[in-house]
Design a protein around this motif. Sequence first.
Motif, short mmCIF file in Angstrom:
data_model
loop_
_atom_site.label_atom_id
_atom_site.label_comp_id
_atom_site.label_asym_id
_atom_site.label_seq_id
_atom_site.Cartn_x
_atom_site.Cartn_y
_atom_site.Cartn_z
N THR A 183 23.75 -11.92 3.78
CA THR A 183 24.50 -10.69 3.48
C THR A 183 23.95 -9.59 4.37
O THR A 183 22.74 -9.36 4.42
CB THR A 183 24.34 -10.29 2.00
OG1 THR A 183 24.82 -11.34 1.17
CG2 THR A 183 25.11 -9.01 1.71
N GLU A 185 23.93 -5.61 5.30
CA GLU A 185 24.22 -4.26 4.81
C GLU A 185 23.92 -3.26 5.93
O GLU A 185 22.86 -3.30 6.54
CB GLU A 185 23.35 -3.94 3.59
CG GLU A 185 23.60 -4.86 2.41
CD GLU A 185 22.70 -4.53 1.22
OE1 GLU A 185 22.10 -3.44 1.23
OE2 GLU A 185 22.57 -5.38 0.33
N ARG A 189 29.88 -1.32 2.60
CA ARG A 189 29.98 -2.43 1.66
C ARG A 189 29.30 -3.66 2.25
O ARG A 189 29.54 -4.03 3.39
CB ARG A 189 31.45 -2.73 1.37
CG ARG A 189 31.67 -3.83 0.34
CD ARG A 189 33.13 -3.92 -0.03
NE ARG A 189 33.96 -4.18 1.13
CZ ARG A 189 34.22 -5.39 1.62
NH1 ARG A 189 33.71 -6.46 1.04
NH2 ARG A 189 35.00 -5.53 2.67
N ARG A 191 28.40 -7.20 3.60
CA ARG A 191 29.26 -8.20 4.23
C ARG A 191 28.60 -9.56 4.09
O ARG A 191 27.53 -9.79 4.66
CB ARG A 191 29.48 -7.87 5.71
CG ARG A 191 30.06 -6.50 5.94
CD ARG A 191 29.82 -6.05 7.39
NE ARG A 191 30.58 -6.83 8.34
CZ ARG A 191 31.79 -6.48 8.78
NH1 ARG A 191 32.35 -5.37 8.34
NH2 ARG A 191 32.43 -7.22 9.65
N LYS A 192 29.24 -10.47 3.34
CA LYS A 192 28.72 -11.81 3.19
C LYS A 192 29.31 -12.69 4.29
O LYS A 192 30.51 -12.61 4.58
CB LYS A 192 29.07 -12.38 1.82
CG LYS A 192 28.36 -11.67 0.67
CD LYS A 192 28.66 -12.35 -0.65
CE LYS A 192 27.88 -11.68 -1.78
NZ LYS A 192 28.14 -12.34 -3.09
N MET A 193 28.46 -13.50 4.90
CA MET A 193 28.93 -14.35 6.00
C MET A 193 28.05 -15.57 6.15
O MET A 193 26.93 -15.62 5.66
CB MET A 193 28.97 -13.54 7.30
CG MET A 193 27.64 -12.90 7.67
SD MET A 193 27.78 -11.84 9.16
CE MET A 193 28.61 -10.42 8.45
N ASP A 253 31.48 -10.97 15.24
CA ASP A 253 31.47 -9.82 14.34
C ASP A 253 30.43 -8.81 14.82
O ASP A 253 29.28 -9.18 15.06
CB ASP A 253 31.14 -10.28 12.91
CG ASP A 253 31.35 -9.20 11.89
OD1 ASP A 253 32.48 -9.03 11.42
OD2 ASP A 253 30.36 -8.49 11.57
#
Length: 298
Positions: A183, A185, A189, A191-193, A253
């Motif tokens: 995750t 931060e 918010r 971001r889970k990936m 990303d």
Amino acid sequence: MIRRYAVILNASAGGLIGRDMDAVAAEVVARFAALGVTATVELPQGREIDRAVQRLRDDAATPDAIIVGGGDGTIAHAAQLLAQGGPPLGILPFGTLNLLARDLGIPFALEDAIAALATATPRKIDLGDANGVPFCCMATLGLVPMLGRVREKQRGMPPLVAWPRLAGSWLRALYWDPKLALTLEAGTRPRKMRTRGMGIAVGAYMEGRFLQRASLDQGVLVAYTARHRSRWALLRFVIDLATGRWAGDPELDIVSGTALTVQTHRKRLAVMLDGELVRMRTPLEFRVRPRALHVLAP
């Protein structure tokens, strides 16, 4: 006024292995002298390198600059010590990637690097910070630290042996299925990936270049996360990265911020900091340290 440089050479650096270090030291002294710079050269090994930097930093007769010859890991260790104060850091690039030297515009050939440093001026650049440990260019998670362990085992091997083995490790890594669940931060918010690799850079990298930053005092961290689902897409990304065509990849990303937090279910995580492999407790807390390091730049 004649400048005084203290030079530290790491004989274990890739570009120095197998060379006559006394001859290299004599060449460094002679080339600096021809340009009006008085240089002294030390040849410490292992942990003695850090102690030599610290001693020169704290010496009452402080040199005008401490020049370190080695790879990215050696430079990062010196930067950690000189970020606490002391003379500017100069670089003689003897590593594989020489990331900071590349960013600063220091030539890789010894003669040209010395000429550049002899007339260089001091400037301040940003550092990154990972759980309190400074780094100059990038912290990486996932595949790169795993391959770093392979590279360490190959250190000292002839290039014709080491490079094919490293290439084979890259190909095997494409079949590494256990992606890293994390995750991220960045003041927004969480971001889970899931990823095979993440790099957190001190400043943004330029499109069209291989791992080169446009500016070294951007005051920001940038997280690049490879979210490629297929192995072929990841292989294509690696090729694009090497040729500088990575920016348009839809599965890359990119998140930026002055502070980033990486959380995972693992208690410790392997992290590569500028070529040095370390294991750190999670969560990983990254922050930028604006203009924290004094360097010599052409």
